[in-house]
Design a protein around this motif. Sequence first.
Motif, PDB file in Angstrom:
ATOM      1  N   SER A 190      34.154 -19.652   3.942  1.00  0.00           N
ATOM      2  CA  SER A 190      33.743 -20.069   5.280  1.00  0.00           C
ATOM      3  C   SER A 190      34.694 -19.523   6.330  1.00  0.00           C
ATOM      4  N   LEU A 191      34.157 -19.351   7.520  1.00  0.00           N
ATOM      5  CA  LEU A 191      34.944 -18.989   8.689  1.00  0.00           C
ATOM      6  C   LEU A 191      34.333 -19.683   9.899  1.00  0.00           C
ATOM      7  N   ARG A 192      35.165 -19.927  10.890  1.00  0.00           N
ATOM      8  CA  ARG A 192      34.675 -20.477  12.148  1.00  0.00           C
ATOM      9  C   ARG A 192      35.082 -19.538  13.274  1.00  0.00           C
ATOM     10  N   LEU A 193      34.095 -18.967  13.913  1.00  0.00           N
ATOM     11  CA  LEU A 193      34.334 -18.076  15.039  1.00  0.00           C
ATOM     12  C   LEU A 193      34.270 -18.859  16.339  1.00  0.00           C
ATOM     13  N   LEU A 222      30.775 -20.535  16.074  1.00  0.00           N
ATOM     14  CA  LEU A 222      29.844 -20.185  15.020  1.00  0.00           C
ATOM     15  C   LEU A 222      30.515 -20.533  13.697  1.00  0.00           C
ATOM     16  N   GLN A 223      30.060 -21.612  13.088  1.00  0.00           N
ATOM     17  CA  GLN A 223      30.567 -22.018  11.785  1.00  0.00           C
ATOM     18  C   GLN A 223      29.759 -21.288  10.726  1.00  0.00           C
ATOM     19  N   MET A 224      30.447 -20.523   9.918  1.00  0.00           N
ATOM     20  CA  MET A 224      29.783 -19.715   8.901  1.00  0.00           C
ATOM     21  C   MET A 224      30.218 -20.195   7.522  1.00  0.00           C
ATOM     22  N   SER A 225      29.259 -20.554   6.701  1.00  0.00           N
ATOM     23  CA  SER A 225      29.541 -21.037   5.361  1.00  0.00           C
ATOM     24  C   SER A 225      28.741 -20.222   4.352  1.00  0.00           C
TER      25      SER A 225
END
Length: 129
Positions: free
Chosen positions: A17-20, A81-84
């Motif tokens: 996961s990353l959070r932009l 933008l939460q990316m999982s």
Amino acid sequence: QVQFVESGGGLVQSGGSLRLSCAIPGFSLDYYAIGWFRQAPGKERDGVSCISYRDVKTDYLDSVKGRFTISRDNAKNTVYLQMSSLKPEDTAVYYCAANLMRSRCDSGSLSRAHEYSYWGQGTQVTVSS
């Protein structure tokens, strides 16, 4: 020059996961719908997600639905933008932009990149397999 500053990218393993985040220092995002876009090497830019100004209506690229979540904090003038469950095919430079023509997203928002301005330099997201 008014320009978004994106952050939060990096190298992550598949499934991670990353959070932009994106914002324009000293500039209000009030009344603008905000979009996240991405461009992989040798490929066209794709609209990833859009969020409206007030009613938080959102839209997503089909391939990220259920994995990515867009949100905004209007008090902080910041969009996230939460990316999982990231996949190698999510590898790209991710950009933020403001829709100067609309405050609300609709089903066509992600295909109308010409309506967006204040493009930033982007943040690199790399997903390893």
